[in-house]
Design a protein around this motif. Structure first.
Motif, mmCIF file in Angstrom:
data_model
loop_
_atom_site.group_PDB
_atom_site.id
_atom_site.type_symbol
_atom_site.label_atom_id
_atom_site.label_comp_id
_atom_site.label_asym_id
_atom_site.label_seq_id
_atom_site.Cartn_x
_atom_site.Cartn_y
_atom_site.Cartn_z
ATOM 1 N N ARG A 166 0.829 -1.212 0.000
ATOM 2 C CA ARG A 166 0.000 0.000 0.000
ATOM 3 C C ARG A 166 0.864 1.263 0.000
ATOM 4 N N GLU A 167 1.936 1.222 0.790
ATOM 5 C CA GLU A 167 2.828 2.396 0.851
ATOM 6 C C GLU A 167 3.419 2.702 -0.522
ATOM 7 N N ILE A 168 3.879 1.646 -1.221
ATOM 8 C CA ILE A 168 4.487 1.860 -2.539
ATOM 9 C C ILE A 168 3.440 2.343 -3.543
ATOM 10 N N LEU A 169 2.227 1.789 -3.468
ATOM 11 C CA LEU A 169 1.172 2.255 -4.367
ATOM 12 C C LEU A 169 0.878 3.728 -4.145
ATOM 13 N N ASP A 170 0.887 4.168 -2.882
ATOM 14 C CA ASP A 170 0.659 5.584 -2.580
ATOM 15 C C ASP A 170 1.810 6.454 -3.073
ATOM 16 N N GLU A 171 3.050 5.972 -2.848
ATOM 17 C CA GLU A 171 4.227 6.797 -3.133
ATOM 18 C C GLU A 171 4.657 6.740 -4.601
ATOM 19 N N VAL A 172 4.606 5.543 -5.193
ATOM 20 C CA VAL A 172 5.132 5.334 -6.545
ATOM 21 C C VAL A 172 4.013 5.103 -7.560
ATOM 22 N N GLY A 173 3.023 4.302 -7.158
ATOM 23 C CA GLY A 173 1.894 4.029 -8.045
ATOM 24 C C GLY A 173 1.895 2.640 -8.639
#
Length: 431
Positions: free
Chosen positions: A148-155
């Motif tokens: 989830r963190e990577i999806l928020d930060e990177v997409g």
């Protein structure tokens, strides 16, 4: 006094229903999948059932019920709390199919979240995780929280699916693999879609392939599979479309893990083989249309470096060194053109098997793969060639593998006097 719970159905009765061409009810399917997952229904009984389904098929309602029952066998993911729209892509696999690698960061560069849960290869089709693991430091397994963190930060995230998603499918797929019931549309469709729906994406684009290197080679059957999966997604509330694509010849110019990563980087740099770029762009447009951006200029994002920037961030977020050199094979062998003319044939499946025999794939799930092994193509059907020109190069760390790889591709390519008719890569959109 202890009592044993009474099961509501008898497995043998269900086998008889499917053996006779009948339809199982929703409660019967719900019980069957649950009972098989917890071990009450034995493997030999489920083997008989899957063979009956293979021979007699299933109604659309039955396929939907089986898909939903397999989803209910485990956990589901939910990305509705993300600030971004989620859209995923699934390919039925093929030879040289590295499209996920450039596609995920390309779509993410438009502010869309791409939660790509991928797998490893088995047989002649390479796995996305195997390709990415050729990048030094890159880790396939991450927690749901980190995802989830990577999806928020990177997409974009490309990672291994946890065992908690649709565990019934994992158990059933392993059984089908050893009982000759893999190539069955109801079972393929419910297998793929149970995992994809459980992933929790809002929209899904399917790349369903036909031809020599495809899971199902017949075009009409592949179209039926595509429509079945689109219907399953739609029924489950996931906006789903499919592209029917030709896998008669290898996709791109590389087959093998590190080789395909290198080619993906060429596409992300605005270059790469025309067919890889074409399919990447077509799928990106489809995904972004479902995400509410039908006018997105995806080719510009490849050419101006936006997609490459997202790729670097995506790789580094999972521990990879995006600037590190990719591994190269210790040994190579070049096959040259025996005469001048046009390359008229290059059959996908034998080249996939050749790359597999060089060490790029695995025969069993526990087998290791060689990151640098594979086949590099120097010409595609329609290209003019001259005598002595390199046609393809074999890459491996073990030269003893060359002979069997050459056996695999013998007769799979030919040179003629006239160029063959151009083929269409994306033949149909299904919704």
């Amino acid at each position: 006094m202890s009592t044993t719970a009474v099961e509501p159905f008898d497995t043998v009765d269900l086998i008889r229903v499917k053996r006779s061409g009948g339809a199982l009810s929703t409660p019967q399917i719900d019980w069957l999948i649950d009972a098989y997952t917890r071990g009450y229904v034995a493997d030999e009984q489920m083997s008989a059932l899957t063979m009956a389904i293979f021979l007699n098929g299933m109604e659309r309602r039955e396929i939907r019920d089986m898909t939903l029952a397999m989803i209910a066998s485990g956990e589901t993911m939910d990305f509705r709390s993300l600030s971004k729209t989620t859209v995923d892509k699934h390919s039925t696999g093929g030879v040289g199919d590295k499209i996920t690698l450039p596609l995920a960061p390309l779509v993410a560069s438009f502010g869309v979240a791409v939660p790509q849960l991928s797998g490893r290869g088995l047989g002649h089709t390479g796995g996305t995780l195997d390709k990415l693991e050729s990048i030094p430091g890159w880790q396939a397994s991450i927690s749901n929280e980190r995802m989830r963190e990577i999806l928020d930060e990177v997409g974009a995230v490309i990672c291994a699916a946890g065992s908690g998603l649709a565990p019934a499918d994992g158990k059933l797929y392993a059984l089908r693999d050893i009982t000759g019931t893999v190539e069955c549309i109801p079972l393929i469709a419910s297998s793929i879609m149970s995992k994809k729906i459980a992933e929790g994406t809002a929209a899904l684009v399917l790349d369903v392939k036909f031809g020599s290197g495809a899971f199902i080679q017949d075009r009409a059957q592949s179209r039926l599979l595509a429509q079945t999966m689109v219907d399953l997604g739609t029924d489950a509330g996931v906006t789903t479309t499919a592209l029917l694509t030709d896998m008669s010849v290898p996709l791109g110019l590389t087959i093998g893990n590190a080789l395909e990563v290198r080619e993906s980087l060429e596409v992300l740099s605005g270059g790469g083989p025309a067919d890889v770029r074409e399919l990447t762009v077509a799928l990106a447009r489809e995904m972004l249309t479902l995400a509410g951006q039908p006018d997105a200029d995806v080719e510009a994002a490849l050419d101006d470096g936006r997609a490459m920037d997202t790729w670097r961030r995506m790789i580094e977020a999972q521990g990879g060194d995006a600037s590190a050199p990719l591994p190269t094979a210790r040994e190579t062998q070049v096959v040259t053109a025996p005469r001048s003319g046009f390359l008229v044939e290059q059959e996908a499946l034998p080249f996939g098997i050749g790359a597999w025999r060089l060490g790029a794939g695995r025969a069993r799930k526990q087998d290791p793969v060689q990151a640098a092994a594979g086949i590099e193509l120097h010409a595609k059907p329609g290209d003019a060639v001259v005598e002595g020109q390199p046609l393809f190069t074999l890459h491996t760390d073990e030269p003893s593998r060359f002979a069997r790889a050459l056996e695999a591709v013998e007769g799979a390519w030919s040179i003629g006097n006239a160029a063959p008719a151009a083929r269409t890569l994306v033949v149909e959109r299904i919704s």
